[in-house]
Scaffold this active site. Structure first.
Site, short mmCIF file in Angstrom:
data_model
loop_
_atom_site.label_atom_id
_atom_site.label_comp_id
_atom_site.label_asym_id
_atom_site.label_seq_id
_atom_site.Cartn_x
_atom_site.Cartn_y
_atom_site.Cartn_z
CE LYS A 1 -5.68 -6.66 11.53
NZ LYS A 1 -5.08 -5.34 11.56
CD GLU B 1 -1.73 -12.99 -2.49
OE1 GLU B 1 -2.77 -12.89 -1.80
OE2 GLU B 1 -1.15 -12.01 -2.99
N GLY C 1 -0.91 -5.61 10.34
CA GLY C 1 -0.19 -6.78 9.81
C GLY C 1 1.31 -6.62 9.91
NE ARG C 2 2.28 -0.76 7.55
CZ ARG C 2 1.02 -0.66 7.21
NH1 ARG C 2 0.36 -1.71 6.76
NH2 ARG C 2 0.37 0.48 7.31
CD GLU D 1 1.30 -3.15 3.56
OE1 GLU D 1 1.42 -3.83 2.53
OE2 GLU D 1 0.97 -3.64 4.65
CG HIS E 1 31.91 -8.01 -3.78
ND1 HIS E 1 33.20 -7.79 -4.23
CD2 HIS E 1 32.00 -8.15 -2.44
CE1 HIS E 1 34.04 -7.85 -3.20
NE2 HIS E 1 33.32 -8.06 -2.10
CE LYS F 1 -4.76 -7.40 -0.26
NZ LYS F 1 -5.16 -7.29 1.14
O1 F6P Z 1 -0.51 -6.55 1.47
C1 F6P Z 1 -1.58 -6.07 2.18
C2 F6P Z 1 -1.81 -6.77 3.46
O2 F6P Z 1 -3.04 -6.40 3.94
C3 F6P Z 1 -0.71 -6.51 4.50
O3 F6P Z 1 -0.88 -5.32 5.15
C4 F6P Z 1 -0.83 -7.71 5.35
O4 F6P Z 1 0.29 -7.85 6.16
C5 F6P Z 1 -0.98 -8.78 4.30
O5 F6P Z 1 -1.79 -8.18 3.31
C6 F6P Z 1 -1.57 -10.08 4.78
O6 F6P Z 1 -2.87 -9.92 5.28
P1 F6P Z 1 -3.55 -11.04 6.15
O7 F6P Z 1 -2.74 -11.24 7.37
O8 F6P Z 1 -4.91 -10.54 6.44
O9 F6P Z 1 -3.59 -12.31 5.33
#
Ligand code: F6P
Length: 562
Positions: A218, A224, A279-280, A365, A396, A524
């Site tokens: 987003k 990452e 995002g979620r 979240e 199990h 972060k």
């Molecule tokens: O973990 C925090 C967060 O902002 C989530 O809410 C989001 O889904 C994820 O990081 C990834 O963010 P982006 O889509 O901006 O890379």
């Protein structure tokens, strides 16, 4: 205290726990603490039909919960008094309900299948939503039809989705859940972890000539995702021997046009979405591109339809007959009145194996908050820990604790009536296990029953006396069962939307903003500082002794490496 200029500070009229209905619910808890669910079932043969609902291909059985009519009607009264019906309308009509970020939360517009307009700040968002869907259709048709070719003219055989959190969990969960619908000759991989192992092992499995990378972020600033995307890019350019190959092998899904361009992806190959999609909550948007590539855009739209059907139900059904409302309120009942700490998701369907992880982000979240929308400390518990594993594997592993541990942990059992993979009588075995687990949790086993069973097995009195106490199960342990007709794109859409709205209901009761996530920011920020210090390679002394010690140990190891 500093306040964001977007934050509305309208004071709550009456604090949640001071509402008279809150006290009434506490009294119900006291009353029901003397009651066993066995007796509730025995007293009312119609308990299942009275406490179950069927909608959008999902049968929701909530009869195995420690409640009765009075509890449910008072929980609904609580929802009324917290303004739930009004808040539902505010969400659907695009009001700025995510106040700390100054945004609407309009994932429902992404699956709005009707002709109606949806306005954000006076502008109808539907034309843009539809236009991105058209772009997704054209693109996915080309890739799936073999018309989109790689740098050497080959059709695409592998898609690698690079993203994390909401830009990973929704698509990966749904691609697994809908495996029977995935195109036979297309493999979809997901890379999320910054641990280089994730991208390295994925790249080992794919051919550069036939691989499409979908970079999903987003913000397009997530450390990452960018690290993995750069690794993929280096790999491709090295294999192809030409930067021009990027245009054939990389597309982006983002709200950040400039950052996508800076990365080197042509903005024509970018699929946009909007700040009003959290995002979620984003699997319904172009974030679901890898899913649409896997199952085809018609099935992706069927998932949207399932979500829309649940939306209409949530918006229109009375509270007492409203699936997400009942689910959310039962969660509040356990968390705040019975005092539970966690909640298990047990899908009896192997293809829903990532559903618990998906719900961990969705629920924790969203509602893992300790200040309310007025920035005051809440003073009561909010989101429980969400965890789980598919059944029967979970049986199990951790079910022992669910049956005989010291804590009550509510469970959501989720199972399809019909399987895509009939293997001998295994689906019946699976369902039998699912139903008998919820029955055992509810009924338990009394000392008398344990003794009877041991007598039947022929044990003598001394042996029975020694063993029987270990065979007692308290029972009275609650669960919901969600029975899907079959796990299809449509029922999956309805299931996801059901949980999204459950989260919203709980957020309204607890008075928290379910759509921000400031809690992930600190980690972060600190990671940035630490990485700079590790890069500098000098002895570190600016942190606490633990962090200094760990960093200096790594620095020493790096220095010793030839
Ligand atoms: O973990 C925090 C967060 O902002 C989530 O809410 C989001 O889904 C994820 O990081 C990834 O963010 P982006 O889509 O901006 O890379």
């Amino acid at each position: 205290m500093l306040k964001n200029k977007h934050v509305k500070t309208t004071p709550e009229p009456t604090p949640l726990t001071e509402l008279p209905v809150w006290q009434t619910l506490e009294a119900h808890q006291q009353r029901l603490s003397q009651v066993h669910m066995r007796d509730l079932f025995a007293a009312d043969p119609k308990r299942f039909s009275r406490f179950s609902l069927d909608h959008a291909g999902i049968l929701f059985d909530y009869s195995k919960n420690l409640m009765d009519d009075s509890v449910m009607s008072d929980l609904c009264a609580l929802a009324e008094q917290r303004g739930l019906p009004d808040q539902i309308e505010r969400m659907f009509s695009g009001e700025t309900i995510n106040a700390t970020e100054g945004r609407s939360a309009l994932h429902t517009a992404l699956r709005n299948r009707g002709p109606s307009a949806v306005y954000v700040r006076g502008e109808d968002v539907m034309p843009d939503v539809i236009s991105v869907l058209h772009k997704m259709r054209a693109f996915t048709d080309r890739v799936r039809g073999g018309d989109w070719v790689g740098y050497a003219g080959d059709a695409i055989t592998d898609v690698v989705n690079i993203g994390i959190g909401g830009s990973d969990l929704g698509p990966v969960m749904a691609v697994q859940a809908l495996a029977p619908y995935v195109k036979d000759d297309l493999r979809v991989h997901f890379v999320s972890n910054v641990d280089g192992t994730h991208i390295a092992e994925t790249l080992r499995k794919v051919n550069p000539r036939t691989t499409l990378f979908v970079i999903v972020s987003k913000t397009f600033t997530t450390q990452e995702t960018l690290a993995n995307a750069h690794a993929a890019r280096r790999w491709l350019v090295e294999q192809a021997g030409d930067e021009k190959a990027i245009a054939k092998h990389f597309v982006a899904v983002s709200t950040n046009l400039q950052a996508v361009a800076d990365f080197g992806i042509d903005t024509d190959a970018m699929f946009g979405f909007w700040d009003w999609v959290g995002g979620r909550f984003s699997v319904w948007s172009a974030v679901g591109l890898s899913l649409a590539l896997a199952i085809g855009i018609d099935r992706f739209e069927a998932m949207l339809e399932g979500g829309h059907e649940m939306d209409q139900h949530f918006r229109e059904a009375p509270l007492l007959r409203n699936l997400p409302v009942l689910m959310g309120l039962l969660g509040v009942w356990y968390r705040n009145f019975i005092g539970t700490h966690s909640h298990v998701i047990a899908p009896y369907d192997q293809s829903l194996q990532r559903f618990p992880a998906y719900l961990q982000q969705l629920e924790m979240e969203s509602n893992g908050k300790q200040v309310d929308t007025t920035a005051a400390s809440v003073g009561y518990h909010t989101c429980p820990v969400i965890w789980g594993e598919p059944g029967t594997n979970g049986q199990h592993a951790f079910f022992q604790l669910l049956h005989q541990g010291t804590e009550v942990i509510p469970v959501d059992f989720i199972a399809p009536i019909e399987t895509h993979n009939p293997v001998a009588d295994q689906h019946r075995l699976l369902l039998a296990n699912c139903f008998s687990q919820s029955e055992a949790l509810m009924r338990g086993r009394t000392l008398g029953e344990a003794i009877d069973e041991l007598q039947e097995q022929g044990l003598n009195d001394a042996e029975i006396e020694a063993l029987a106490p270990f065979k007692v199960f308290p029972g009275n342990r609650p669960s919901n069962t969600l029975l899907l007709d079959q796990l299809t794109p449509k029922t999956l859409g309805a299931l996801i939307a059901l949980y999204e709205h459950k989260v919203f209901v709980q957020g309204v009761i607890w008075g928290v903003n379910s759509f921000d996530q400031w809690g992930v920011e600190l980690g972060k920020k600190l990671a940035k500082t630490v990485v700079d210090e590790l890069d500098a390679g000098l002895v570190v002394s600016s942190h606490d002794s633990s962090t200094n010690g760990l960093m200096n140990r790594v620095l020493a190891a790096i220095q010793q490496t030839p």
